[in-house]
Design an enzyme around this catalytic site. Sequence first.
Site, PDB file in Angstrom:
ATOM      1  N   LYS A   1       0.984  -1.317  -0.017  1.00 27.06           N
ATOM      2  CA  LYS A   1      -0.126  -0.212   0.135  1.00 27.06           C
ATOM      3  C   LYS A   1       0.934   1.354  -0.109  1.00 27.06           C
ATOM      4  CE  LYS A   1      -1.962  -1.158   3.882  1.00 27.06           C
ATOM      5  NZ  LYS A   1      -1.392  -2.320   4.325  1.00 27.06           N
TER       6      LYS A   1
ATOM      7  N   ARG B   1      -9.750   1.178   8.951  1.00 21.98           N
ATOM      8  CA  ARG B   1      -9.305  -0.272   9.220  1.00 21.98           C
ATOM      9  C   ARG B   1     -10.474  -0.864  10.149  1.00 21.98           C
ATOM     10  NH1 ARG B   1      -3.109   0.399   9.072  1.00 21.98           N
ATOM     11  NH2 ARG B   1      -2.284  -1.640   9.380  1.00 21.98           N
TER      12      ARG B   1
ATOM     13  N   ARG C   1      12.055  -6.359   5.294  1.00 12.07           N
ATOM     14  CA  ARG C   1      12.161  -4.773   5.278  1.00 12.07           C
ATOM     15  C   ARG C   1      12.924  -4.042   5.936  1.00 12.07           C
ATOM     16  NH1 ARG C   1       6.435  -1.645   5.272  1.00 12.07           N
ATOM     17  NH2 ARG C   1       6.247  -2.817   7.395  1.00 12.07           N
TER      18      ARG C   1
ATOM     19  N   ARG D   1      11.661  -2.042  11.567  1.00  9.61           N
ATOM     20  CA  ARG D   1      10.331  -1.564  12.309  1.00  9.61           C
ATOM     21  C   ARG D   1      10.072  -2.465  13.331  1.00  9.61           C
ATOM     22  NH1 ARG D   1       5.393   0.021   8.572  1.00  9.61           N
ATOM     23  NH2 ARG D   1       4.315  -1.243   9.850  1.00  9.61           N
TER      24      ARG D   1
ATOM     25  N   ARG E   1      -0.620  -9.125  13.222  1.00 11.06           N
ATOM     26  CA  ARG E   1      -1.134  -7.994  12.473  1.00 11.06           C
ATOM     27  C   ARG E   1      -2.108  -8.609  11.338  1.00 11.06           C
ATOM     28  NH1 ARG E   1       4.282  -5.641  10.816  1.00 11.06           N
ATOM     29  NH2 ARG E   1       3.089  -4.477   9.189  1.00 11.06           N
TER      30      ARG E   1
HETATM   31  P1  AP5 Z   1       4.997  -1.532   2.027  1.00  4.57           P
HETATM   32  O1  AP5 Z   1       4.717  -0.722   0.547  1.00  4.57           O
HETATM   33  O2  AP5 Z   1       5.610  -0.918   2.922  1.00  4.57           O
HETATM   34  O3  AP5 Z   1       3.643  -2.277   2.290  1.00  4.57           O
HETATM   35  P2  AP5 Z   1       2.479  -1.685   3.159  1.00  4.57           P
HETATM   36  O4  AP5 Z   1       0.935  -2.538   2.585  1.00  4.57           O
HETATM   37  O5  AP5 Z   1       2.313  -0.098   3.178  1.00  4.57           O
HETATM   38  O6  AP5 Z   1       2.582  -2.409   4.507  1.00  4.57           O
HETATM   39  P3  AP5 Z   1       2.707  -1.879   6.058  1.00  4.57           P
HETATM   40  O7  AP5 Z   1       3.646  -2.809   6.972  1.00  4.57           O
HETATM   41  O8  AP5 Z   1       3.317  -0.337   6.074  1.00  4.57           O
HETATM   42  O9  AP5 Z   1       1.303  -1.921   6.330  1.00  4.57           O
HETATM   43  P4  AP5 Z   1       0.451  -1.833   7.766  1.00  4.57           P
HETATM   44  O10 AP5 Z   1      -0.715  -1.750   7.267  1.00  4.57           O
HETATM   45  O11 AP5 Z   1       0.931  -3.203   8.523  1.00  4.57           O
HETATM   46  O12 AP5 Z   1       1.326  -0.825   8.694  1.00  4.57           O
HETATM   47  P5  AP5 Z   1       0.827   0.624   8.974  1.00  4.57           P
HETATM   48  O13 AP5 Z   1       2.095   1.459   9.002  1.00  4.57           O
HETATM   49  O14 AP5 Z   1      -0.356   1.031   8.047  1.00  4.57           O
HETATM   50  O15 AP5 Z   1       5.904  -2.808   1.260  1.00  4.57           O
HETATM   51  C1  AP5 Z   1       6.287  -3.820   2.080  1.00  4.57           C
HETATM   52  C2  AP5 Z   1       7.452  -4.494   1.793  1.00  4.57           C
HETATM   53  O16 AP5 Z   1       7.111  -5.166   0.623  1.00  4.57           O
HETATM   54  C3  AP5 Z   1       8.578  -3.168   1.493  1.00  4.57           C
HETATM   55  O17 AP5 Z   1      10.037  -4.069   1.607  1.00  4.57           O
HETATM   56  C4  AP5 Z   1       8.507  -2.981  -0.034  1.00  4.57           C
HETATM   57  O18 AP5 Z   1       9.703  -2.827  -0.698  1.00  4.57           O
HETATM   58  C5  AP5 Z   1       8.154  -4.382  -0.441  1.00  4.57           C
HETATM   59  N1  AP5 Z   1       7.322  -4.409  -1.658  1.00  4.57           N
HETATM   60  C6  AP5 Z   1       6.321  -3.799  -1.813  1.00  4.57           C
HETATM   61  N2  AP5 Z   1       5.548  -3.906  -3.170  1.00  4.57           N
HETATM   62  C7  AP5 Z   1       6.134  -5.108  -3.737  1.00  4.57           C
HETATM   63  C8  AP5 Z   1       5.937  -5.758  -4.963  1.00  4.57           C
HETATM   64  N3  AP5 Z   1       5.063  -5.694  -5.728  1.00  4.57           N
HETATM   65  N4  AP5 Z   1       7.049  -6.996  -5.003  1.00  4.57           N
HETATM   66  C9  AP5 Z   1       8.035  -7.101  -4.121  1.00  4.57           C
HETATM   67  N5  AP5 Z   1       8.218  -6.245  -2.925  1.00  4.57           N
HETATM   68  C10 AP5 Z   1       7.370  -5.350  -2.748  1.00  4.57           C
HETATM   69  O19 AP5 Z   1       0.287   0.204  10.504  1.00  4.57           O
HETATM   70  C11 AP5 Z   1       1.170  -0.074  11.546  1.00  4.57           C
HETATM   71  C12 AP5 Z   1       0.588  -0.120  12.954  1.00  4.57           C
HETATM   72  O20 AP5 Z   1      -0.025   1.205  13.137  1.00  4.57           O
HETATM   73  C13 AP5 Z   1      -0.678  -0.772  12.789  1.00  4.57           C
HETATM   74  O21 AP5 Z   1      -0.395  -2.262  13.148  1.00  4.57           O
HETATM   75  C14 AP5 Z   1      -1.735  -0.372  14.013  1.00  4.57           C
HETATM   76  O22 AP5 Z   1      -1.139  -0.635  15.244  1.00  4.57           O
HETATM   77  C15 AP5 Z   1      -1.223   0.928  13.871  1.00  4.57           C
HETATM   78  N6  AP5 Z   1      -2.373   1.758  12.854  1.00  4.57           N
HETATM   79  C16 AP5 Z   1      -2.158   2.189  11.765  1.00  4.57           C
HETATM   80  N7  AP5 Z   1      -3.105   2.522  11.049  1.00  4.57           N
HETATM   81  C17 AP5 Z   1      -4.353   2.457  11.917  1.00  4.57           C
HETATM   82  C18 AP5 Z   1      -5.763   2.633  12.066  1.00  4.57           C
HETATM   83  N8  AP5 Z   1      -6.131   3.304  10.870  1.00  4.57           N
HETATM   84  N9  AP5 Z   1      -6.414   2.310  12.896  1.00  4.57           N
HETATM   85  C19 AP5 Z   1      -5.786   2.001  14.219  1.00  4.57           C
HETATM   86  N10 AP5 Z   1      -4.557   1.426  14.250  1.00  4.57           N
HETATM   87  C20 AP5 Z   1      -3.874   1.872  13.061  1.00  4.57           C
END
Ligand code: AP5
Length: 213
Positions: free
Chosen positions: A13, A88, A127, A160, A171
Amino acid sequence: MYLILFGAPGVGKGTQAKLISKKNGIPQISTGDMLREAVKNQTELGKKAGEIMKRGELVPDEIMLGLIKERINNQDCANGFILDGFPRTIAQAQGLDKLMTALNLPAFKCIEIEVPDKDIIKRLVSRRLCENCGSDFNLITNPPPENMICPKCGGTIYQRKDDNEETISNRLKVYKAQTAPLKKYYRNKGDFFTVSGSKPVEEVQKEIAAILD
Ligand code: AP5
């Protein structure tokens, strides 16, 4: 353009949101990045959110809705924005609908990115990120330099705290229980699309661009 990028942790994402943001000149709003910034600065929110995030659970809905309300009222959101990691839960989606109606803004297009769980785990444990400029490295596809110093800005490259196998499994569980039900919510509204995130970044980008065009 008002876009929600939807999908499990690690499906890409953030990667795709940055590309769409650059191409279309509208901001990426990543609630995960906003929370990590609060944790880094040890704000009241950061103190509350840090432990929750370490466990891979969700920060309470009222807090998240408050953050989003403030953010989308910023001037840079005047021509649209991309939500990455929000909403979410059903309560967050309903709260967001109310905000959009109050601001007289149109409905979202919602694009889901899908990747099998086993590949998600591999991607996320591999990552690495620059703590300064946020550049993304991956031990499998784009390894960081051995000295773990970012070649773009000289910042330190780190892993991270929630990118370990145990927290990633939690997660994924939390995603299935609390976030996946949103697919039905947005499908029922129309304008819901699914792309495979298992292809190379550029191919996923092309598929998303075709939907947006
Ligand atoms: P990346 O693009 O970083 O993936 P992502 O989907 O953004 O993954 P995240 O881990 O950031 O998502 P998340 O939803 O768990 O975390 P968030 O920060 O929102 O890609 C991942 C890896 O894959 C990278 O190394 C990239 O290079 C690689 N990659 C990408 N595309 C690729 C491809 N096509 N092929 C190969 N490799 C590829 O949330 C973290 C925490 O915050 C949550 O657990 C929660 O505690 C809290 N939080 C955040 N938002 C909320 C909310 N709305 N409500 C409540 N709690 C929340």
